[in-house]
Design an enzyme around this catalytic site. Structure first.
Site, PDB file in Angstrom:
ATOM      1  N   LYS A  42       0.847  -1.189   0.000  1.00 23.62           N
ATOM      2  CA  LYS A  42       0.000   0.000   0.000  1.00 23.62           C
ATOM      3  C   LYS A  42       0.878   1.233   0.000  1.00 23.62           C
ATOM      4  CE  LYS A  42      -3.223   2.699   2.835  1.00 23.62           C
ATOM      5  NZ  LYS A  42      -4.013   2.800   4.079  1.00 23.62           N
ATOM      6  N   GLU A  89      -8.917  11.884  13.105  1.00 22.59           N
ATOM      7  CA  GLU A  89      -8.121  10.662  13.208  1.00 22.59           C
ATOM      8  C   GLU A  89      -7.117  10.800  14.346  1.00 22.59           C
ATOM      9  OE1 GLU A  89      -5.532   7.473  10.571  1.00 22.59           O
ATOM     10  OE2 GLU A  89      -6.307   9.287   9.615  1.00 22.59           O
TER      11      GLU A  89
END
Length: 371
Positions: free
Chosen positions: A121, A175
């Site tokens: 990723k 977050e």
């Protein structure tokens, strides 16, 4: 521009529902976070606030404030930034880095790299450059972000200690990289996203359900959770991580989110030390980390403090650090800013959808700028 700025205008703030911090002034500063950690552990300073850059070898922007105000809930912007002289903002877009078509090409190349290599990723970001006329006080952008946030989250950090005089990082991130309270540690990673449709509730909820069932996005999210688990497990006597992520929404986006909670072993690392160990997570970088960072450094311009972390830590070791996304860096003169947005890429990523995702994520900061 700032002659009538309120005397309480902060140099740093972190607005959170469970409690907020705002500070003014600088007794001293640090560019090396480990020196700041030593000063906190030795009781030499009461609190350190500020931001860490995406590039861990670059100077940090950490400040020991002169005054500290803690609030029990979210922060309330001063009327000066809502209806007073400081509430005026005129912004315009004057450039992209890269242009959307070039970002699409880079995404296509990165996905091919993932398919042909050990890279699992990578998060590629793009930036929008904005100019202000007349110049803007970055605190106004912060006030707007808090007012417009679904959860009233927001942050401001002075980047002067990092050799950026007067520059301020302003954003609204939900977050949580890490929060420490006593021996309790929590994290709230977001990875896997879909743009919302606020005009059609049925379509919007369908988008959320599709994200929740997306194998591609669940895999992308799992990389982030595994990263945090691997780092926190040796530091904790217990660690609770849900088996499946939950849906989290902002005004613009649906996200997959996993609440993580643990009990730290003695001697407990402080919040800043935990942040240094955890960041940057695969949510903003990729995995394996070194390979992802190498691709990002090759493909992108300097991220500065985007995708780093911003927060505070006090001498008891408690503190909170947010992932610095949905943010912009305003220059010292208040004439220009750069805003960023990124998207996580895996082998199954669709480049066109990834480009649209960055556009949706940019809407948080662009709406605050009236764009």
């Amino acid at each position: 521009m700032c002659a009538n700025r309120p005397s309480t205008a902060p140099d740093f703030l972190l607005s959170r529902a469970h409690g907020s911090v705002r500070t003014q002034g600088a007794k001293t500063t640090f560019t090396d976070p480990w020196e700041a950690i030593d000063a906190l552990k030795n009781g030499q300073v009461e609190m350190v606030v500020g931001a860490l850059p995406f590039d861990r070898s670059a100077p940090a922007a950490l400040t020991v404030p002169e005054t500290i105000v803690r609030e029990s809930g979210t922060l309330e912007p001063h009327p000066y930034y809502r209806i007073g002289q400081g509430s005026t903002l005129h912004a315009s877009v004057y450039g992209f880095d890269p242009e959307p078509s070039e970002h699409l090409r880079r995404v296509e190349a990165a996905v091919e790299t993932i398919r042909r290599s050990a890279l699992n990723k990578v998060v590629l970001a793009r930036a929008v450059d904005i100019e202000f006329n007349p110049p803007v006080d970055a605190r106004l952008v912060g006030a707007r972000l808090i007012d417009m946030s679904y959860t009233r989250d927001g942050f401001i950090a002075d980047l002067t200690p990092a050799g950026k005089p007067g520059h301020m990082l302003v954003g609204s991130s939900t977050e949580v990289l890490v929060r420490r309270e006593g021996n309790q540690v929590t994290s709230y990673p977001l990875a896997g996203s879909a743009a919302r449709n606020i005009y059609d509730r049925d379509v919007d909820e369908a988008k959320g359900r599709a994200l929740y069932e997306s194998a591609k996005d669940l895999d992308e999210h799992a990389y982030v959770v595994d990263h945090i688990r691997d780092i926190l497990t040796p530091l904790c006597t217990e660690l609770e991580i849900t088996d499946r992520p939950q849906l989290h929404k902002t005004n613009e986006m649906w996200h997959l989110a996993t609440p993580i909670r643990g009990a730290l072993k003695e001697p407990t690392p402080n919040a800043l030390e935990l942040a240094l160990r955890l960041y940057p997570t695969p949510a903003v970088c990729g995995t394996p980390q070194d390979a992802a960072e190498a691709l990002i450094t090759t493909a992108e311009s300097d991220r500065s403090f985007y995708a780093g972390t911003v927060g505070w830590c006090d001498c008891s070791g408690d503190g909170e650090y947010m992932v610095s996304i949905r943010c912009a860096e305003v220059n010292g003169e208040g004439t220009m800013a750069r805003a960023w947005a990124g998207g996580g890429l895996v082998a199954e990523s669709d480049p066109e959808a990834e480009l649209e995702e960055t556009s949706a994520k940019l809407r948080t900061i662009m709406r605050a700028l009236g764009l």
